[in-house]
Enzyme design. Structure first.
Site, PDB file in Angstrom:
ATOM      1  CE1 TYR A  45      -7.151  27.573 -40.747  1.00  0.00           C
ATOM      2  CE2 TYR A  45      -7.673  26.502 -42.830  1.00  0.00           C
ATOM      3  CZ  TYR A  45      -7.939  27.463 -41.874  1.00  0.00           C
ATOM      4  OH  TYR A  45      -8.995  28.314 -42.042  1.00  0.00           O
ATOM      5  CD  GLU A  47      -8.528  27.181 -36.839  1.00  0.00           C
ATOM      6  OE1 GLU A  47      -8.852  26.035 -36.491  1.00  0.00           O
ATOM      7  OE2 GLU A  47      -9.335  28.010 -37.301  1.00  0.00           O
ATOM      8  CG  ASP A 196      -1.329  51.403 -31.268  1.00  0.00           C
ATOM      9  OD1 ASP A 196      -0.338  50.989 -31.897  1.00  0.00           O
ATOM     10  OD2 ASP A 196      -2.442  51.610 -31.793  1.00  0.00           O
ATOM     11  CB  THR A 222       1.796  48.086 -37.550  1.00  0.00           C
ATOM     12  OG1 THR A 222       2.761  49.145 -37.433  1.00  0.00           O
ATOM     13  CG2 THR A 222       0.404  48.650 -37.355  1.00  0.00           C
ATOM     14  CE  LYS A 225       0.931  51.987 -39.449  1.00  0.00           C
ATOM     15  NZ  LYS A 225      -0.032  52.515 -38.474  1.00  0.00           N
ATOM     16  NE  ARG A 231       0.103  46.608 -45.979  1.00  0.00           N
ATOM     17  CZ  ARG A 231       0.183  47.881 -45.620  1.00  0.00           C
ATOM     18  NH1 ARG A 231      -0.607  48.371 -44.673  1.00  0.00           N
ATOM     19  NH2 ARG A 231       1.031  48.707 -46.201  1.00  0.00           N
TER      20      ARG A 231
HETATM   21  C1  LIG Z   1      -1.348  52.223 -38.277  1.00  0.00           C
HETATM   22  C2  LIG Z   1      -1.862  52.204 -36.902  1.00  0.00           C
HETATM   23  C3  LIG Z   1      -2.675  51.164 -36.444  1.00  0.00           C
HETATM   24  C4  LIG Z   1      -3.371  50.158 -37.331  1.00  0.00           C
HETATM   25  O1  LIG Z   1      -2.698  49.371 -38.163  1.00  0.00           O
HETATM   26  P1  LIG Z   1      -3.418  48.529 -39.317  1.00  0.00           P
HETATM   27  O2  LIG Z   1      -2.401  47.462 -39.574  1.00  0.00           O
HETATM   28  O3  LIG Z   1      -3.636  49.453 -40.454  1.00  0.00           O
HETATM   29  O4  LIG Z   1      -4.674  47.966 -38.782  1.00  0.00           O
HETATM   30  C5  LIG Z   1      -3.019  51.136 -35.101  1.00  0.00           C
HETATM   31  N1  LIG Z   1      -2.582  52.081 -34.260  1.00  0.00           N
HETATM   32  C6  LIG Z   1      -1.817  53.106 -34.662  1.00  0.00           C
HETATM   33  C7  LIG Z   1      -1.375  54.118 -33.665  1.00  0.00           C
HETATM   34  C8  LIG Z   1      -1.438  53.215 -36.000  1.00  0.00           C
HETATM   35  O5  LIG Z   1      -0.711  54.258 -36.399  1.00  0.00           O
END
Ligand SMILES: *Cc1c(COP(=O)(O)O)cnc(C)c1O
Length: 412
Positions: A45, A47, A196, A222, A225, A231
Site C-alpha cells: 500500500y 497511498e 489525449d 494509456t 497501446k 494496462r
Molecule cells: C483507449 C483510449 C482511452 C482509454 O483507455 P482505457 O485504458 O481503456 O481507459 C482514452 N482515450 C483514448 C483516445 C483512447 O484511445
C-alpha cells in the site's frame, strides 16, 4: 497453482498466438514488463506520492515510483509525470478535474469521427460532469484547423481537446496551440489545450510525429497501446501549478492506493521505449500499416491512407457489407479487427460502414511487409466473396501467425 485459471490462461495464449491481431488499441508487452507486473510490489500500500505517503514501509516503492517518473519524463521530454492512473479513462478523469470547474466547457472531436467515450459521450462521466461541444472533421475526413478555429470563437470553451481513437493521420498540435493562443489573446480568455495521446504515444516516444508535450497544457495517455506497456494510464505537464492539481486529482480525489506493480512494469517499458530498437520497431509499424493499406487500395478498396499505426477500411463502399459483418467474417478466418464509424457514416454505431485496422501488435510479434500485404489479400478475398472457403482462409492466417514469435516469449 490454480489449475482453472491456468487452463484459461493457456487457452488465451493459444488464441493470441494463432490469430492475427489487428485491433489498433492492442499490443504485446515484453516478458520483462509482464514479470514486473507480476512482482511482489502488488502487496504494498502506498497511498500518496514518493516522500509523502500515508503508510510506512514505502522506502523501496518510493525509489521505484521515482524511477518510473524520471524515465517517463525523459522519454517524453516533459517536466512532470504522474504515473499512477489505473487506465486512460482514469487519467482523463483526473486531467479534466485539474483543468476544469464542474460544468466547464470542452471542445472535442465529434465522437463518430474518432473521439473516445471519455471525450464527451453521454454514457461516460465526461458528458455528465462537463459541458461538451464538438468540432467535426473536414470533408476529406482530415482535421480542418479552420473549423476548429471557428468553433473556438463560436463556442468559447475552457478546454480544447485533441487526440483520438480512430484517426489515421498526423495531428498538428503546434497549429492547435497557436489557435488557442490566438483565441485567448483576442478574447482575454484562458482556454487550455489538452492532448489525449492514448493511441499514438508509441509514435511520440519513437520521435516519429510531433510531441504534444511541447504544445499542450496537459497530455494524458494509456501505457498499453503503442507504448507496449502494462494496462494503465499517465498524465504529463510542463506547468508546475497544473502538476500539483493533477496529483491531487489522481490521489486522493479519484484513486486510492497506486498499483505499484503496474508502476514497476511502466518503469520497465519507459526504458525499453527509450532505445534505438523501439524506434526501429515503430518504423516497421508504420511501414506495415501503410503496406496493408496500399495493397487494399491497389485491389480497389476504399481505404483512408495512413500516417500512423492504423487505417480505416470502408467495407460498405468496398464490399457492400457493414462493419459488424466484416468484423465477424474476419474473425472467422483468424483476423481480429473492430467495426468503426466513418466520417459521415450513414449506418448506426451498432453496424458502422467501416473497420479499423492497426499493425502495432502484429509488428511486435515480427510481422513483415510481405506478411502485411498477404493479410491485405486475405481481408480482400474474405470480404469480397460471400462463399469464400473459410477454412482455407483461416489456414492462410494461421500460417502467417505461426512464423511469428510466441507471445509468451517476446523479448524486447
Ligand atoms: C483507449 C483510449 C482511452 C482509454 O483507455 P482505457 O485504458 O481503456 O481507459 C482514452 N482515450 C483514448 C483516445 C483512447 O484511445
Amino acid at each position: 497453482m490454480d489449475y482453472e485459471i491456468k487452463r484459461l490462461e493457456e487457452l488465451e495464449l493459444q488464441r493470441q498466438n494463432e490469430g492475427i491481431e489487428l485491433i489498433a488499441s492492442e499490443n504485446y508487452p515484453s516478458v520483462s514488463v509482464r514479470e514486473a507486473q507480476g512482482s511482489i510490489f502488488t502487496a504494498k500500500y502506498a497511498e500518496g506520492y514518493p516522500g509523502r505517503r500515508y503508510y510506512g514501509g514505502c522506502v523501496v516503492v518510493d525509489e521505484l515510483e521515482n524511477l518510473a517518473i524520471e524515465r517517463c519524463k525523459k522519454l517524453f521530454n516533459v517536466a512532470f509525470a504522474n504515473v499512477q492512473p489505473h487506465s486512460g479513462s482514469q487519467a482523463n478523469f483526473a486531467a479534466y478535474r485539474a483543468l476544469l470547474q464542474p460544468n466547464g466547457k470542452v471542445l472535442s472531436l465529434t465522437l463518430n469521427d474518432g473521439g473516445h467515450l471519455t471525450h464527451g459521450s453521454g454514457v461516460s462521466f465526461s458528458a455528465n460532469t462537463y459541458n461538451f461541444c464538438f468540432y467535426p472533421l473536414g470533408e476529406d475526413a482530415h482535421l480542418d484547423y479552420n473549423i476548429i478555429r471557428e468553433k473556438l470563437f463560436e463556442e468559447k470553451p475552457d478546454l480544447l481537446l485533441a487526440g483520438y481513437s480512430a484517426y489515421p493521420y498526423a495531428i498538428d498540435f503546434k497549429r492547435m496551440r497557436e489557435l488557442v493562443d490566438e483565441y485567448n489573446k483576442a478574447t482575454g480568455s484562458n482556454c487550455r489545450f489538452m492532448v489525449d495521446m492514448a493511441h499514438i504515444a508509441g509514435q511520440v516516444a519513437a520521435g516519429k510525429c510531433q510531441n504534444p508535450c511541447d504544445y499542450a497544457d496537459v497530455v494524458t495517455s494509456t501505457t498499453h497501446k503503442t507504448l507496449r506497456g502494462p494496462r494503465g494510464g499517465l498524465i504529463l505537464t510542463n506547468d508546475p501549478e497544473l502538476a500539483k492539481k493533477i496529483n491531487s486529482a489522481v490521489f486522493p480525489y479519484s484513486q486510492g492506493g497506486p498499483l505499484e506493480h503496474v508502476i514497476a512494469a511502466k518503469a520497465t517499458v519507459f526504458a525499453e521505449d527509450d532505445t534505438p530498437e523501439f524506434k526501429a520497431y515503430f518504423d516497421r509499424v508504420l511501414e506495415n500499416t501503410k503496406a496493408c493499406n496500399d495493397e487494399l487500395a491497389r485491389l480497389g478498396c476504399m481505404v483512408s491512407g495512413t500516417e500512423n499505426h492504423l487505417f480505416l477500411l470502408n467495407v460498405l463502399g468496398s464490399f457492400g457489407v457493414n462493419g459488424l459483418e466484416a468484423q465477424t467474417r474476419l474473425e472467422e478466418v483468424g483476423i481480429t479487427t473492430n467495426k468503426n464509424m466513418l466520417h459521415g457514416d450513414t449506418l448506426s454505431p451498432k453496424y458502422t460502414s467501416g473497420i479499423r485496422v492497426g499493425f502495432a501488435a502484429a509488428t511486435s510479434r515480427g510481422c513483415t511487409k510481405q506478411d502485411a500485404e498477404e493479410i491485405a489479400h486475405i481481408i480482400y478475398e474474405t470480404l469480397s466473396n460471400p462463399n469464400v472457403d473459410v477454412e482455407a482462409m483461416k489456414a492462410r492466417s494461421k500460417k502467417i501467425a505461426s512464423k511469428w514469435t510466441d507471445i509468451s516469449k517476446l523479448e524486447y
